[in-house]
Design a protein around this motif. Structure first.
Motif, short mmCIF file in Angstrom:
data_model
loop_
_atom_site.label_atom_id
_atom_site.label_comp_id
_atom_site.label_asym_id
_atom_site.label_seq_id
_atom_site.Cartn_x
_atom_site.Cartn_y
_atom_site.Cartn_z
N ARG A 91 0.82 -1.32 0.17
CA ARG A 91 0.21 -0.03 -0.06
C ARG A 91 0.80 1.23 0.00
O ARG A 91 1.91 1.44 0.96
CB ARG A 91 -0.87 0.10 1.25
N TYR A 107 -5.34 -0.45 -0.91
CA TYR A 107 -6.03 -1.68 -0.52
C TYR A 107 -7.54 -1.48 -0.59
O TYR A 107 -8.28 -0.54 -0.07
CB TYR A 107 -5.80 -2.11 0.84
N ARG A 130 -9.79 5.22 4.00
CA ARG A 130 -9.12 4.40 4.94
C ARG A 130 -7.77 4.30 4.56
O ARG A 130 -6.85 4.14 5.36
CB ARG A 130 -9.89 2.92 4.95
N ASN A 131 -7.68 4.16 3.54
CA ASN A 131 -6.23 4.03 2.80
C ASN A 131 -5.42 5.34 3.22
O ASN A 131 -4.08 5.18 3.80
CB ASN A 131 -6.10 3.96 1.06
N ARG A 133 -5.67 7.25 5.74
CA ARG A 133 -5.32 7.34 7.35
C ARG A 133 -4.47 6.05 7.40
O ARG A 133 -3.26 6.33 8.22
CB ARG A 133 -6.78 6.76 8.03
N ALA A 134 -4.41 5.00 6.86
CA ALA A 134 -3.61 4.01 7.17
C ALA A 134 -1.97 4.34 6.65
O ALA A 134 -1.12 3.89 6.99
CB ALA A 134 -3.85 2.91 6.28
#
Length: 350
Positions: A91, A107, A130-131, A133-134
């Motif tokens: 990612r 992802y 979400r990505n 933040r990841a």
């Protein structure tokens, strides 16, 4: 593709001829005779065991990383960077570069299909957030709404990637996969000019998997969730589990009819290394009999009047008991007979 039985494994009831080398012809005593007679102690004995017999059927397979997925270009331009074959892309990393700009792997199961900008809402927005933040970006809420705060975080992300700080996400900038990918093969080369929809490379998952192609006649073996044993190229045997079962059709050649088969994908429950396609042998469970009495096949006696028996050894006394045979597996055979119990000793050839 014929199945190969592991040495000593035979499903069902064997004919006397099939195990003639292991069975001695013997006359079963007539009912009413003395149950025991004095005899010299046999050279070798084994105990009747109570166990679970498992009959396995082996098929050739291939160790690899599962099916490939094509990575497509969503934009037009010149391919200026590609990962190496066999490389792992995670990612946030570039899966390729177009016009010297990274196309980034993220992802998720939903493909990028529209431009994300302030005011846009939906599952694709939440997946992208979400990505983001990841990858360590903050200041926004992962809620499926592309807000001004999301756009601000995107500008920071774009700046880190060396892209123009637009605050919007073009679908050509990103590629989604369910997790990290392994580059299986490159379809394009650096310098290739591509357009939307062009295949740039093919990728797989990063976890090693085994695949087996079965005839439909062996379809009973292909049960999702069933456990198998896989013999690796180095001879090591490791456990595996069937994670996918799919039907495939092979086109016939020279006028022959098409054939249908079953493709079985197997995941591993222990760590397995794979650096490319390699041959393996997969042992499927063809039959299983729990908590049965069993003896080595060599302990069976082929009776002259038909059927089988075993010679029970009790100190200096021996007697022959007629038995019914069940599953043959791993050099053992399931038996049932009058008065038989686990722990009794039976004669076997020395």
């Amino acid at each position: 593709m014929g199945a190969r039985r592991i040495a000593g494994m035979v499903a069902g009831v064997l004919s006397a001829g099939a195990v003639a080398a292991a069975i001695t012809v013997f006359n079963l005593p007539v009912a009413g005779e003395s149950p025991g007679s004095a005899a010299s102690t046999p050279v070798a004995t084994v105990e009747i065991a109570k166990l679970t017999l498992v009959d396995r059927e082996s098929h050739d397979g291939t160790l690899g990383h599962g099916d490939t997925t094509s990575v497509l270009s969503r934009g037009s331009g010149t391919v200026t960077g590609l990962p190496a074959e066999g490389a792992t892309v995670t990612r946030g990393k570039a899966i390729f570069r177009l016009d010297d700009k990274p196309v980034t792997l993220l992802y998720g199961s939903l493909p990028a299909y529209r431009t994300l900008s302030t005011g846009v809402k939906g599952a694709d927005v939440k997946q992208f957030e979400r990505n983001l933040r990841a990858l360590g970006y903050r200041g926004f809420t992962v809620d499926g709404t592309y807000s001004w705060a999301t756009a601000s975080a995107v500008r920071d992300w774009q700046d880190d990637l060396g892209l123009t700080r637009t605050g919007t996400v073009d679908p050509g900038q990103i590629v989604y996969a369910t997790g990290a990918v392994r580059v299986d093969s490159l379809t394009a080369q650096v310098g290739t000019v591509v357009g939307p929809g062009a295949v740039v490379e093919k990728v797989t998952g990063t976890s090693p998997m085994a695949t087996v192609r079965l005839d439909t006649s062996s379809g009973r073996l292909a049960r999702r969730g069933a456990t198998v044993r896989v013999t690796l190229p180095d001879g090591k045997v490791v456990p595996g589990k069937i994670i996918k079962v799919a039907t495939f059709v092979s086109q016939g050649e020279n006028g022959e009819a098409d054939t249908t088969g079953i493709k079985v994908t197997i995941g591993f429950t222990s760590k397995v290394k794979s650096r490319g396609a390699a041959a393996v042998t997969v042992a499927f469970t063809a039959g299983k009999r729990p908590n049965v009495l069993a003896v080595p096949v060599a302990a069976l006696l082929a009776l002259a009047e038909g059927g089988y028996g075993v010679q029970i050894v009790d100190g200096s006394l021996t007697r022959v008991v007629g038995v019914e045979t069940g599953l043959f597996a791993d050099g053992k055979v399931e038996i049932t007979g009058n008065g038989l119990q686990a722990g009794m000793k039976v004669a076997v050839p020395s």
